[in-house]
Design a protein around this motif. Sequence first.
Motif, PDB file in Angstrom:
ATOM      1  N   ALA A 138       8.159   9.462   1.986  1.00 45.14           N
ATOM      2  CA  ALA A 138       6.725   9.744   1.881  1.00 45.14           C
ATOM      3  C   ALA A 138       5.898   8.606   2.462  1.00 45.14           C
ATOM      4  CB  ALA A 138       6.346   9.992   0.429  1.00 45.14           C
ATOM      5  N   CYS A 139       6.292   7.381   2.184  1.00 45.28           N
ATOM      6  CA  CYS A 139       5.554   6.219   2.697  1.00 45.28           C
ATOM      7  C   CYS A 139       5.622   6.150   4.220  1.00 45.28           C
ATOM      8  CB  CYS A 139       6.106   4.933   2.101  1.00 45.28           C
ATOM      9  SG  CYS A 139       5.776   4.744   0.353  1.00 45.28           S
ATOM     10  N   SER A 147      -4.516   7.852   2.058  1.00 42.10           N
ATOM     11  CA  SER A 147      -4.535   8.712   3.235  1.00 42.10           C
ATOM     12  C   SER A 147      -3.759  10.012   3.027  1.00 42.10           C
ATOM     13  CB  SER A 147      -3.974   7.975   4.447  1.00 42.10           C
ATOM     14  OG  SER A 147      -2.593   7.745   4.309  1.00 42.10           O
ATOM     15  N   ALA A 148      -2.829  10.031   2.093  1.00 41.70           N
ATOM     16  CA  ALA A 148      -2.012  11.224   1.859  1.00 41.70           C
ATOM     17  C   ALA A 148      -1.651  11.344   0.382  1.00 41.70           C
ATOM     18  CB  ALA A 148      -0.761  11.163   2.725  1.00 41.70           C
ATOM     19  N   PRO A 149      -2.636  11.586  -0.491  1.00 40.35           N
ATOM     20  CA  PRO A 149      -2.353  11.600  -1.923  1.00 40.35           C
ATOM     21  C   PRO A 149      -1.363  12.673  -2.340  1.00 40.35           C
ATOM     22  CG  PRO A 149      -4.575  12.392  -1.475  1.00 40.35           C
ATOM     23  CD  PRO A 149      -4.026  11.859  -0.191  1.00 40.35           C
ATOM     24  N   ASP A 151      -0.238  -2.078   2.813  1.00 41.40           N
ATOM     25  CA  ASP A 151      -0.099  -1.845   1.383  1.00 41.40           C
ATOM     26  C   ASP A 151       0.092  -0.350   1.114  1.00 41.40           C
ATOM     27  OD1 ASP A 151      -0.460  -2.927  -1.426  1.00 41.40           O
ATOM     28  OD2 ASP A 151      -2.000  -1.352  -1.354  1.00 41.40           O
ATOM     29  N   ILE A 152       1.026  -0.014   0.245  1.00 37.37           N
ATOM     30  CA  ILE A 152       1.280   1.391  -0.062  1.00 37.37           C
ATOM     31  C   ILE A 152       0.029   2.066  -0.602  1.00 37.37           C
ATOM     32  CG2 ILE A 152       2.550   2.938  -1.608  1.00 37.37           C
ATOM     33  CD1 ILE A 152       5.007   1.264  -1.109  1.00 37.37           C
ATOM     34  N   GLY A 153      -0.819   1.320  -1.293  1.00 32.70           N
ATOM     35  CA  GLY A 153      -2.072   1.879  -1.784  1.00 32.70           C
ATOM     36  C   GLY A 153      -2.930   2.449  -0.670  1.00 32.70           C
ATOM     37  N   LEU A 195      -2.557  -5.336   5.520  1.00 28.26           N
ATOM     38  CA  LEU A 195      -3.635  -4.370   5.654  1.00 28.26           C
ATOM     39  C   LEU A 195      -3.764  -3.565   4.366  1.00 28.26           C
ATOM     40  CD1 LEU A 195      -2.760  -3.060   9.221  1.00 28.26           C
ATOM     41  CD2 LEU A 195      -4.329  -4.897   8.603  1.00 28.26           C
ATOM     42  N   THR A 196      -4.988  -3.357   3.928  1.00 26.39           N
ATOM     43  CA  THR A 196      -5.255  -2.585   2.715  1.00 26.39           C
ATOM     44  C   THR A 196      -6.074  -1.349   3.082  1.00 26.39           C
ATOM     45  OG1 THR A 196      -7.319  -3.731   2.240  1.00 26.39           O
ATOM     46  CG2 THR A 196      -5.291  -4.717   1.354  1.00 26.39           C
TER      47      THR A 196
END
Length: 91
Positions: free
Chosen positions: A55-56, A42-44, A35-37, A85-86
């Motif tokens: 970026a993703c 991990s890398a705001p 999940d992109i969330g 995975l979240t």
Amino acid sequence: MTLAFPNPSRSLDTARNAVRFTGYDGMFEVAFLVDIGALVNSAPELFMSEPSETACLSAFDARRTSIYAAAAKAYSNGRRAPYILTAADIR
């Protein structure tokens, strides 16, 4: 057999808002999504606005070891594909 990740490729799945990658249990391909969330956590700094594909994928690469460990743990808990995975799964 154990889960392995011999193919480092990954791709952005915009329909599912996730990064897709695969693992292999012997000759069987196992689909995973992160999940992109989980990547934002991990890398705001990479996601100040709308997350880009670059970026993703960069965030995925930076956390690859943790993501693979979470994927192996999820897979060992039972077979259901695709595994999603979240942030709670990735440490």
